[in-house]
Design a protein around this motif. Sequence first.
Motif, PDB file in Angstrom:
ATOM      1  N   VAL A 160      -7.083  -2.909   3.738  1.00  0.00           N
ATOM      2  CA  VAL A 160      -7.071  -3.427   2.608  1.00  0.00           C
ATOM      3  C   VAL A 160      -6.404  -4.213   2.300  1.00  0.00           C
TER       4      VAL A 160
ATOM      5  N   PHE B 276     -10.323   2.913   1.954  1.00  0.00           N
ATOM      6  CA  PHE B 276     -10.203   1.888   3.637  1.00  0.00           C
ATOM      7  C   PHE B 276      -8.985   3.967   3.745  1.00  0.00           C
TER       8      PHE B 276
ATOM      9  N   VAL C 117      -3.165   5.875  -4.571  1.00  0.00           N
ATOM     10  CA  VAL C 117      -4.407   5.303  -3.764  1.00  0.00           C
ATOM     11  C   VAL C 117      -4.482   6.710  -3.036  1.00  0.00           C
TER      12      VAL C 117
ATOM     13  N   THR D 203      -4.707   5.746   3.477  1.00  0.00           N
ATOM     14  CA  THR D 203      -5.183   4.597   3.185  1.00  0.00           C
ATOM     15  C   THR D 203      -4.396   3.619   4.026  1.00  0.00           C
TER      16      THR D 203
ATOM     17  N   ALA E  91     -10.315   0.918  -2.884  1.00  0.00           N
ATOM     18  CA  ALA E  91      -8.897   2.109  -2.694  1.00  0.00           C
ATOM     19  C   ALA E  91      -8.332   2.784  -2.825  1.00  0.00           C
TER      20      ALA E  91
ATOM     21  N   VAL F  39       1.222  -1.452  -0.189  1.00  0.00           N
ATOM     22  CA  VAL F  39       0.204   0.122   0.446  1.00  0.00           C
ATOM     23  C   VAL F  39       0.659   1.103  -0.229  1.00  0.00           C
TER      24      VAL F  39
ATOM     25  N   VAL G 168     -10.270  -4.585  -4.366  1.00  0.00           N
ATOM     26  CA  VAL G 168     -10.289  -4.305  -3.206  1.00  0.00           C
ATOM     27  C   VAL G 168      -9.327  -2.604  -3.820  1.00  0.00           C
TER      28      VAL G 168
END
Length: 230
Positions: free
Chosen positions: A184, A224, A175, A179, A219, A166, A215
């Motif tokens: 996630v 998230f 994203v 986040t 995101a 992430v 997902v």
Amino acid sequence: MTAGGAASAQPGAAPRLRQAARAEVPGEGEGAAGAAVRPGGRSARIRAQALGAVQELLVQEGYDALSVDAVAERAGVHRTTVYRRWRDVGGLLADVLDAAGSDAWRPPDTGTLEGDLVAVNAEVEAGLTDQPVTAALIAASFRSPEAAAALQRFWDDRYTRCAVVVERAVARGEVPEGTCARRVLVAAAAPVYQQILLMRDRSDPLLAEQAARGVALAAAHGVFVGGQQE
């Protein structure tokens, strides 16, 4: 990223438990007490044999068949050695799981969040379907407080390692800032665990990939943002 072999869980490649069990460990009967022994020494061999026996018994006969005596017999190790080192079944299971977390696994880097989550989910699915010990260890964690604590350590370590997936997505602008990596990763892998472990259904070959893609899309839309960041 599973706990059994290559979930495997969550995130990540299932750790190779037998290989991890052969890692260098504190000495037992070789040199000064507590001194590190060379890889392949007596202590490492005993650990590998015992942890391998735990996995075999767990898969073949189930948790209720596990005992220090049964493990010692299967491993070809004197029972007093097993008692002295691990004390009981909980200690053996915890060491199996701790050995799983000692590998060098890192999440894949495909260049996109979607690709990374798809790849991680593929590893989770493979760990749960190709390594029967993974599900057996997860089930055992509900019977043993020591195993439950060790499994939690394993998951925490895997999620920490996977946070970079992430973080890279944030750096690429895929994203938004803030986040939550763990949310996630949990959201991406949860359907795979639900399908395979709870429903005992392996008939949907698209589930892992579709869950990951969904997902990643969520995101990107900020679903998230916020929550636990580790």
